[in-house]
Design a protein around this motif. Structure first.
Motif, PDB file in Angstrom:
ATOM      1  N   SER A 105       0.827  -1.203   0.000  1.00  0.00           N
ATOM      2  CA  SER A 105       0.000   0.000   0.000  1.00  0.00           C
ATOM      3  C   SER A 105       0.865   1.257   0.000  1.00  0.00           C
ATOM      4  O   SER A 105       0.579   2.216  -0.715  1.00  0.00           O
ATOM      5  CB  SER A 105      -0.923  -0.009   1.214  1.00  0.00           C
ATOM      6  N   ARG A 106       1.927   1.256   0.787  1.00  0.00           N
ATOM      7  CA  ARG A 106       2.836   2.393   0.855  1.00  0.00           C
ATOM      8  C   ARG A 106       3.508   2.613  -0.503  1.00  0.00           C
ATOM      9  O   ARG A 106       3.597   3.722  -0.989  1.00  0.00           O
ATOM     10  CB  ARG A 106       3.883   2.186   1.946  1.00  0.00           C
ATOM     11  N   ARG A 107       3.973   1.525  -1.119  1.00  0.00           N
ATOM     12  CA  ARG A 107       4.596   1.630  -2.444  1.00  0.00           C
ATOM     13  C   ARG A 107       3.617   2.161  -3.474  1.00  0.00           C
ATOM     14  O   ARG A 107       3.975   2.962  -4.331  1.00  0.00           O
ATOM     15  CB  ARG A 107       5.133   0.279  -2.888  1.00  0.00           C
ATOM     16  N   SER A 108       2.390   1.710  -3.391  1.00  0.00           N
ATOM     17  CA  SER A 108       1.367   2.170  -4.322  1.00  0.00           C
ATOM     18  C   SER A 108       1.112   3.668  -4.156  1.00  0.00           C
ATOM     19  O   SER A 108       0.986   4.400  -5.140  1.00  0.00           O
ATOM     20  CB  SER A 108       0.071   1.390  -4.101  1.00  0.00           C
ATOM     21  N   ARG A 109       1.057   4.128  -2.916  1.00  0.00           N
ATOM     22  CA  ARG A 109       0.848   5.561  -2.658  1.00  0.00           C
ATOM     23  C   ARG A 109       2.033   6.385  -3.146  1.00  0.00           C
ATOM     24  O   ARG A 109       1.856   7.457  -3.718  1.00  0.00           O
ATOM     25  CB  ARG A 109       0.595   5.812  -1.164  1.00  0.00           C
ATOM     26  N   ILE A 110       3.241   5.874  -2.931  1.00  0.00           N
ATOM     27  CA  ILE A 110       4.442   6.578  -3.399  1.00  0.00           C
ATOM     28  C   ILE A 110       4.439   6.642  -4.922  1.00  0.00           C
ATOM     29  O   ILE A 110       4.719   7.686  -5.508  1.00  0.00           O
ATOM     30  CB  ILE A 110       5.721   5.900  -2.862  1.00  0.00           C
ATOM     31  N   ARG A 111       4.109   5.525  -5.566  1.00  0.00           N
ATOM     32  CA  ARG A 111       4.052   5.496  -7.033  1.00  0.00           C
ATOM     33  C   ARG A 111       3.000   6.467  -7.562  1.00  0.00           C
ATOM     34  O   ARG A 111       3.242   7.184  -8.526  1.00  0.00           O
ATOM     35  CB  ARG A 111       3.779   4.080  -7.523  1.00  0.00           C
ATOM     36  N   THR A 112       1.858   6.507  -6.916  1.00  0.00           N
ATOM     37  CA  THR A 112       0.804   7.428  -7.331  1.00  0.00           C
ATOM     38  C   THR A 112       1.237   8.876  -7.143  1.00  0.00           C
ATOM     39  O   THR A 112       1.035   9.708  -8.025  1.00  0.00           O
ATOM     40  CB  THR A 112      -0.496   7.149  -6.550  1.00  0.00           C
ATOM     41  N   ALA A 113       1.849   9.185  -6.010  1.00  0.00           N
ATOM     42  CA  ALA A 113       2.320  10.554  -5.758  1.00  0.00           C
ATOM     43  C   ALA A 113       3.389  10.952  -6.764  1.00  0.00           C
ATOM     44  O   ALA A 113       3.352  12.066  -7.318  1.00  0.00           O
ATOM     45  CB  ALA A 113       2.853  10.682  -4.334  1.00  0.00           C
TER      46      ALA A 113
END
Length: 138
Positions: free
Chosen positions: A22-30
């Motif tokens: 989830s953290r990686r996904s949020r970082i990728r989205t940001a």
């Protein structure tokens, strides 16, 4: 009792993996949004310069030799792409379209204008990266 402990360890491990994903996904989205905004600003400013007939753009398209109609088309495509980058449903398609436009710009810089292809290659790379990063967002 061992079964309960094993289930707790498994649940904890799964929870940690989900949190990391989830953290990686949020970082990728940001990261995707930062790049999208930068690209949108770049393409919007280039599109406006082309559409309003800035002297440098008029001269460049005269040197290309295809006519000023191409300047108008490219400017409109750049503005449309910039707007599309800001709309989640269109961001991937807009990025792919802008990447294709930059392939043409790269070829034109090298073969017709005899100038460095560095900027169109950078923009191509960033647009392609956005298209890849946005592949899961429909």
């Amino acid at each position: 009792m061992a079964h309960t402990r094993e289930a707790t360890v498994t649940a904890t491990t799964m929870s940690a993996a989900t949190t990391t994903t989830s953290r990686r996904s949020r970082i990728r989205t940001a990261l995707s949004w930062v790049v999208q905004l930068a690209l949108a600003l770049q393409f919007a400013s280039g599109g406006v310069l082309k559409l309003f007939g800035a002297a440098q753009m008029t001269a460049m398209f005269a040197e290309i030799g295809a006519g000023q109609w191409l300047r108008i088309v490219v400017g409109a495509l750049e503005l449309a792409g910039a707007a599309g980058l800001l709309l989640p449903r269109l961001a991937r398609a807009a990025a792919a379209g802008l990447a294709a436009l930059m392939i043409g710009a790269t070829v034109t810089n090298v073969t017709v204008l005899g100038t460095s292809p560095a900027l169109p290659l950078l923009l191509l790379t960033l647009a392609a990266a956005v298209a890849v990063m946005r592949r899961d967002h429909r």
